[in-house]
Design an enzyme around this catalytic site. Structure first.
Site, PDB file in Angstrom:
ATOM      1  CB  SER A 107      -0.965  -0.043   1.186  1.00 42.79           C
ATOM      2  OG  SER A 107      -1.940   0.944   1.083  1.00 42.79           O
ATOM      3  CG  ASP A 255      -6.133   0.761  -0.984  1.00 37.16           C
ATOM      4  OD1 ASP A 255      -5.232   1.618  -1.074  1.00 37.16           O
ATOM      5  OD2 ASP A 255      -6.140  -0.118  -0.100  1.00 37.16           O
TER       6      ASP A 255
END
Length: 460
Positions: A107, A255
């Site tokens: 991430s 995301d």
């Protein structure tokens, strides 16, 4: 070197000693434990399939090879969708009717990190109980691999980026015609990862003119990949110098989503979810959820549309569980994560972009004009680096005692709610730190509260 095992997956730095980092030995161990968990859940007689997708990190190909080989070695079929975002991989599990998924991404962490994010058959992150079961099996290392006639198969399929875009464009609230008619010009920072692969396709199919910054998906991040203002001076400068309607920033696995206004100022990652929720609630009134570290503005917007707002513990799985429990029509996290169940139950920057552009197109306004219509709060985000001697529980207990006369929530760390501001302290799921989030009516007051908490912690 660091290895973190949490509700957010198995995350660590690449290289180093086994047990301390994310290296091939530990990748095999945790992948095997996850595979055996799926087998036990499904029953030994069922042939299982797991989707594997990865972001653009430099270590991604190494990790992918180990993960896929391990899954095949234990007798599970692999559907490798290649370089794909986290939401694309989540959606692929549903579209392929697979039994689970592994997303290879750390991430927002720097380039020397990577991770295994583990999904269930619904394309959602494992629950706390399931995650603990995987960790326990990894600790036990009581593994059994498949005989040669029962090895898993391997299939590569790179069609899921387009299938993800198709799913987004088919959403009733994504006003493709209005977006095309608005003739938007955007500048997007895709931080040298999979955003540089999928976002251009989305923009082209929406009729959006775009310029990419850091578009080469080689994992050699041009700056710290967390989409915070201090890391985004490049695109903020480009916005001030160029003739753009909107700046768009994603993290390496796409995301999280942050916007830059047309004047080069931060729209604010906390206001990604708030603005999209305002649009969704105007068309489909209902309830919302965000985590305890997110702005109060979502609560205010939800109430203004006649809905109910509910906070959840930090972590996508916690937010999704609370959204299901409250029948929320939209939710997410203040770090720029938009979860829209009409598409799927996961943070999805593509969904956020399409809904936000629809909002701008229908309102015929600029980002600064849009933000002026929303409740205004200011947030400060600090951290305390952890050492082997740090007693996190003692720090949180001391803070709870110090503010015992205020409204204290201990669902996830310690959150203290004051009349017009709040502070939330919790141990991070993704980094060896204690996060300190504060919110107040002004930036000066939010910063002052954050500094006050830091000073109190230093005295403990």
């Amino acid at each position: 070197m660091t290895l973190i095992k949490s509700i957010s997956g198995i995350r660590g730095t690449i290289g180093g000693n086994t047990g301390d980092t994310l290296n091939p030995f530990d990748i095999v161990k945790f992948t095997t434990a996850y595979a055996m968990h799926l087998q036990q859940t499904a029953g030994d007689s069922k042939r299982l399939c797991v989707v594997v997708g990865r972001d653009g990190r430099m270590s991604g190909e190494m990790v992918r090879s180990v993960v896929c080989g391990t899954l095949m070695g234990i007798g599970i079929d692999v559907l490798d969708i290649g370089m794909a975002s986290t939401p694309t991989t989540e959606l692929a599990v549903l579209l392929a009717n697979a039994d689970g998924g592994i997303i290879i991404t750390a991430s927002h962490n720097p380039r020397h990190w990577n991770a295994l994010k583990l999904l269930n058959s619904k394309g959602e992150f494992l629950s706390k109980d399931d995650g603990n079961h995987v960790l326990a099996m990894a600790e036990a290392e009581d593994f059994c691999y498949a005989e040669v006639d029962r090895l898993g198969t391997y299939k590569a399929d790179d069609s899921y980026n387009q299938r993800h875009i198709d799913a987004v464009l088919s959403l009733p609230l994504v006003d493709v015609e209005a977006i095309r008619n608005a003739h938007f010009r955007v500048c997007a920072d895709t931080i040298n990862s999979v955003g540089g692969i999928i976002l251009p396709k989305l923009f082209e199919q929406l009729g959006v003119e775009y310029t990419l910054l850091n578009g080469m998906a080689d994992g050699n991040f041009a700056h710290n990949p967390e989409p915070l203002e201090k890391n985004l001076q490049g695109i903020m400068t480009a916005m001030r110098q160029g003739d753009y309607h909107l700046g768009i920033v994603v993290d390496p696995d796409v995301d999280r989503l942050a916007f830059i206004s047309e004047d080069g100022s931060m729209f604010g990652e906390e206001y990604t979810l708030v603005s999209v929720a305002d649009y969704v609630l105007a068309h489909t009134p209902g309830n919302t959820v965000s985590n305890l570290s997110s702005t109060r503005a979502l609560r205010d917007v939800t109430l203004s549309h006649g809905g109910t707002y509910t906070p959840a513990a930090v972590g996508e799985v916690n937010v999704v569980e609370m959204m299901k429990a409250t029948n929320a029509v939209i939710g997410g996290e203040g770090n720029g994560g938009v979860i829209y169940p009409a598409c799927h139950n996961g943070r999805d920057a593509l969904v956020g972009i399409a809904l936000f552009l629809s909002h701008l197109a229908q309102q015929h306004c600029t980002p600064t004009q849009l933000k002026a219509t929303l409740p205004l709060y200011f947030m400060a985000k600090g951290r305390v680096e952890l050492t082997p001697d740090t007693d996190v529980d003692a720090i949180l207990a001391a803070m709870k005692a110090h503010f015992s006369n205020e409204k204290v929530n201990t669902v996830d760390g310690v959150k203290i709610d004051f009349a017009d501001r709040w502070v939330h302290l919790r141990k991070s799921n993704t980094e060896p730190i204690i996060r300190i989030y504060t919110e107040a009516p002004s930036q000066q007051e939010a910063d002052a509260l954050c500094n006050e908490i830091r000073q109190l912690i230093d005295k403990i």
